[in-house]
Design an enzyme around this catalytic site. Structure first.
Site, PDB file in Angstrom:
ATOM      1  N   HIS A   1      43.437 -13.538  19.514  1.00 47.44           N
ATOM      2  CA  HIS A   1      43.672 -14.842  18.899  1.00 47.44           C
ATOM      3  C   HIS A   1      44.530 -14.864  17.643  1.00 47.44           C
ATOM      4  CE1 HIS A   1      40.954 -16.584  21.763  1.00 47.44           C
ATOM      5  NE2 HIS A   1      39.983 -15.783  21.385  1.00 47.44           N
TER       6      HIS A   1
ATOM      7  N   LYS B   1      44.126 -13.803  32.141  1.00 51.63           N
ATOM      8  CA  LYS B   1      43.228 -14.739  31.464  1.00 51.63           C
ATOM      9  C   LYS B   1      43.793 -16.152  31.670  1.00 51.63           C
ATOM     10  CE  LYS B   1      40.872 -15.618  27.117  1.00 51.63           C
ATOM     11  NZ  LYS B   1      40.765 -15.287  25.706  1.00 51.63           N
TER      12      LYS B   1
ATOM     13  N   HIS C   1      34.804 -14.840  17.405  1.00 44.31           N
ATOM     14  CA  HIS C   1      34.975 -15.742  18.553  1.00 44.31           C
ATOM     15  C   HIS C   1      35.685 -17.018  18.104  1.00 44.31           C
ATOM     16  CE1 HIS C   1      34.057 -18.042  22.143  1.00 44.31           C
ATOM     17  NE2 HIS C   1      33.463 -18.953  21.405  1.00 44.31           N
TER      18      HIS C   1
END
Length: 161
Positions: free
Chosen positions: A49, A72, A156
């Site tokens: 990310h 993904k 996350h």
């Protein structure tokens, strides 16, 4: 045991080494979305990310997909540093989508790129690029021994808002 039962047991035992050999060739199977076991959750967050300098999605996602061995379907890259995103972990906590109370919302919107799978099978995955300027929410946990020495680290990307 009579002789026919003994022969059946010996026949089964004779197949056992072949069965073990066959199972050994298959090796362990990892779930599709499992975290690679050689890196921490914070390191995996960074790979998936964080992209201070934007790359085209096809190139950026090839790096992510190499770890998971699949395409993904969707992923968002924040165009900021690990240090800046980690600082958000010190802001007030909010409830995450999964109900845990370890999420933190960015104080301002930032540039990011959303990558969506358009076609392909691993390793030939193709993605569309969408530039965004939004707030984001990250889940943070205490660092693992090999993580940088912060109080909390991002693990996350919970949502984009």
């Amino acid at each position: 045991m009579n002789t026919s039962e003994e022969k059946m047991v010996l026949d089964l035992l004779g197949c056992f080494p072949h069965l073990l050999l066959l199972l050994g060739v298959w090796g362990p199977v990892n779930p599709l979305f499992a975290l690679p076991n050689i890196i921490t959750r914070a390191q995996w967050f960074k790979i998936q990310h964080l992209q201070p300098s934007p790359l085209p999605c096809n190139r950026a996602m090839s790096i992510v997909n190499k770890y998971t061995q699949h395409c993904k379907p969707e992923n968002t890259f924040l165009h900021d540093s690990f240090e800046n995103v980690t600082a958000i972990c010190d802001l007030p906590r909010i409830i995450c989508k999964n109900g845990r109370y370890n999420c933190h919302k960015s104080p301002r919107p930032i540039n990011m790129t959303n990558c969506s799978l358009t076609t392909g099978n691993y390793p030939n995955c193709s993605y569309s690029n969408a530039a965004l300027y939004k707030f984001f929410v990250v889940a943070c946990d205490p660092p693992q021994p090999t993580d940088p020495p912060y109080h909390l680290v991002p693990v996350h990307l919970d949502k984009i808002v």
